[in-house]
Scaffold this active site. Structure first.
Site, PDB file in Angstrom:
ATOM      1  N   ARG A   1      40.483  41.335  32.610  1.00 59.81           N
ATOM      2  CA  ARG A   1      39.181  40.732  32.356  1.00 59.81           C
ATOM      3  C   ARG A   1      39.191  39.981  31.042  1.00 59.81           C
ATOM      4  O   ARG A   1      39.553  40.528  30.005  1.00 59.81           O
ATOM      5  CB  ARG A   1      38.098  41.813  32.340  1.00 59.81           C
ATOM      6  CG  ARG A   1      36.696  41.264  32.217  1.00 59.81           C
ATOM      7  CD  ARG A   1      35.665  42.361  32.335  1.00 59.81           C
ATOM      8  NE  ARG A   1      35.757  43.305  31.221  1.00 59.81           N
ATOM      9  CZ  ARG A   1      34.901  44.289  31.029  1.00 59.81           C
ATOM     10  NH1 ARG A   1      33.917  44.483  31.880  1.00 59.81           N
ATOM     11  NH2 ARG A   1      35.032  45.106  30.001  1.00 59.81           N
TER      12      ARG A   1
ATOM     13  N   ASP B   1      36.678  52.933  29.674  1.00 56.84           N
ATOM     14  CA  ASP B   1      37.723  52.075  30.230  1.00 56.84           C
ATOM     15  C   ASP B   1      38.735  52.946  30.959  1.00 56.84           C
ATOM     16  O   ASP B   1      39.485  53.707  30.339  1.00 56.84           O
ATOM     17  CB  ASP B   1      38.411  51.302  29.091  1.00 56.84           C
ATOM     18  CG  ASP B   1      39.410  50.273  29.630  1.00 56.84           C
ATOM     19  OD1 ASP B   1      40.340  50.676  30.353  1.00 56.84           O
ATOM     20  OD2 ASP B   1      39.252  49.090  29.310  1.00 56.84           O
TER      21      ASP B   1
END
Length: 209
Positions: free
Chosen positions: A104, A200
């Protein structure tokens, strides 16, 4: 419209709660992700077709059921999706494994492709894409696009936690792809992380933070 399957078995909820806890270390996080992936795999493969075969038990002959030759492929979205592969392989040891590498962009929050390696006969297989987090849906949509470009017509997306925004994006872009989740969370924050989420997943799997 694709179907959204929430697999909320008590054992999955229990294990997911431990994974969400910020005090859970990388080793336990990986083990729990593998265990949940195995449990979710039962539901993802629930409708595989069966055929009747004749076998002989130690006692007598009988007719029994076996999976009717459905070929599977597991395709993790790197890197966090790798944490779900082992659990599925325990369930389906003969499944082939491909890899799609996406990351990302921290400014745009859009996925960038850096790697793609898939089985040669991927178009003939039921493909299970794995990624623990379905956040914006960008990575999942890109991965599905790449598989469809290679002729895949039977694709399922298996994630751990999803945000409503990501679910809606995948369903709009790919109404033929069913989504399997252990939980639907509240929303995305300003950094496109799932709230409450679990942080994450890649960093927590590999201990990189």
């Amino acid at each position: 419209m694709s179907q959204l399957h929430i697999i909320d078995h008590p054992m999955i909820q229990h294990k997911l709660t431990i994974m969400r806890d910020r005090e859970t270390g990388a080793k336990d996080f990986r083990e729990l992700l593998k265990e949940i992936s195995l449990l979710m795999g039962y539901e993802v493969t629930r409708d595989l077709p069966l055929i009747e075969v004749e076998i002989e038990t130690p006692i007598c002959p009988m007719k029994a059921k076996k999976i009717n030759g459905r070929k599977l492929a597991i395709v993790p979205i790197l890197r966090a999706g790798m944490g779900m592969v082992e659990g599925l392989q325990m369930l389906v040891p003969v499944a082939k494994v491909g890899h799609i590498g996406l990351y990302r962009n921290e400014q745009t929050h859009l996925p960038v492709v850096y790697y793609c390696k898939l089985p040669e006969d991927i178009q003939d297989r039921l493909v299970i894409i794995t990624d623990p987090m379905l956040a914006t849906g960008g990575s999942a949509c890109d991965a599905i696009d790449m598989l469809k470009q290679r002729g895949c017509t039977n694709i399922r997306l298996m994630c751990l936690v999803g945000a409503p925004e990501g679910i809606a994006k995948v369903q709009a872009a790919h109404p033929d792809v069913d989504i399997y989740l252990a939980a639907v969370d509240e929303r995305l924050n300003e950094n496109a992380y799932i709230v409450p989420g679990l942080g994450d997943a890649g960093d927590r799997i590999f201990g990189t933070k």
